[in-house]
Design an enzyme around this catalytic site. Structure first.
Site, PDB file in Angstrom:
ATOM      1  N   ASP A  23      98.887  75.461  90.201  1.00 23.48           N
ATOM      2  CA  ASP A  23      99.618  74.538  91.069  1.00 23.48           C
ATOM      3  C   ASP A  23     100.995  75.059  91.452  1.00 23.48           C
ATOM      4  OD1 ASP A  23      97.480  72.920  90.538  1.00 23.48           O
ATOM      5  OD2 ASP A  23      98.650  71.172  89.932  1.00 23.48           O
ATOM      6  N   HIS A 169     100.507  76.625  86.105  1.00 18.10           N
ATOM      7  CA  HIS A 169     101.437  76.591  87.240  1.00 18.10           C
ATOM      8  C   HIS A 169     101.956  77.982  87.578  1.00 18.10           C
ATOM      9  CE1 HIS A 169     101.175  72.407  86.067  1.00 18.10           C
ATOM     10  NE2 HIS A 169     101.731  72.084  87.222  1.00 18.10           N
TER      11      HIS A 169
END
Length: 208
Positions: A23, A169
């Site tokens: 992400d 992430h």
């Protein structure tokens, strides 16, 4: 395996396959390191990208796409969607969808809400785009808080099984712990015979 709001955290499958997802990119440093990790094992991953970041780094978007990874919609500015009006929420998704399509020539089919902040109203808007909404099993690894490489690895390993979707992430701040944890996990899982696939590929392997 979906929850009551239709968020998919894993896929029921007999295949020894797992989907790594990332992400908040693209990021020229960390996204590229991930591309190298997956290239070395001929694995694939799914990148949930933020529109603002895509505008800044279109060359990284192109690289991800050219290496046959999947790109999903993660909104344009990374807001908590349940705090927005219906129109604002729609625009967040629409702007990023247009950008992904413009940069890759391919329309996204997956969506992940920032902060997994999601409710019935948001779900209705997402359904207008015909996206599948993707969560993950290893939220307790808290990789975005940089709790230590070993912590991220151990917590994530607790969720490894056929059809797992894992979240990490590659954007916003120092992501070196996340990258190192992924490097270790990828090596171990490939050694154990797991296939590393995109979320859409995993969904196609569903027994359901």
């Amino acid at each position: 395996m979906t929850n009551s709001l239709g968020i998919i955290n894993e896929v029921k499958t007999d295949r020894k396959a797992i989907a790594f997802t990332f992400d908040d990119g693209p990021n020229p440093l960390y996204t590229k390191q991930l591309l190298e990790i997956f290239q070395q094992v001929s694995g694939k991953a799914t990148f949930f990208m933020i529109g603002e970041q895509m505008e800044k780094h279109p060359e990284v978007v192109a690289e991800v796409f050219e290496q046959n990874h999947e790109i999903g919609n993660h909104t344009f500015t990374h807001p908590g969607l349940t705090k927005l009006s219906e129109e604002e929420c729609y625009l967040e998704l629409e702007k990023t969808e247009k950008l992904i399509t413009q940069l890759t020539g391919k329309q996204p089919v997956l969506f992940r809400p920032p902060y997994i902040d999601y409710n019935e109203e948001t779900k209705k808007i997402v359904e207008r785009f015909q996206y599948k909404t993707i969560g993950a099993l290893n939220g307790d690894a808290l990789d975005w808080e940089q709790p230590g490489v070993q912590f991220i690895v151990e917590k994530s390993k607790g969720h490894i099984r056929n059809g797992s979707i894992l979240i990490f992430h590659d954007g916003f701040g120092d992501r070196s712990q996340s990258i190192e944890a992924v490097r270790l996990l990828v090596a171990e899982l490939v050694e154990e015979g797991y296939q590393l696939v995109t979320v859409s590929e995993l969904l196609e392997m569903s027994n359901a």
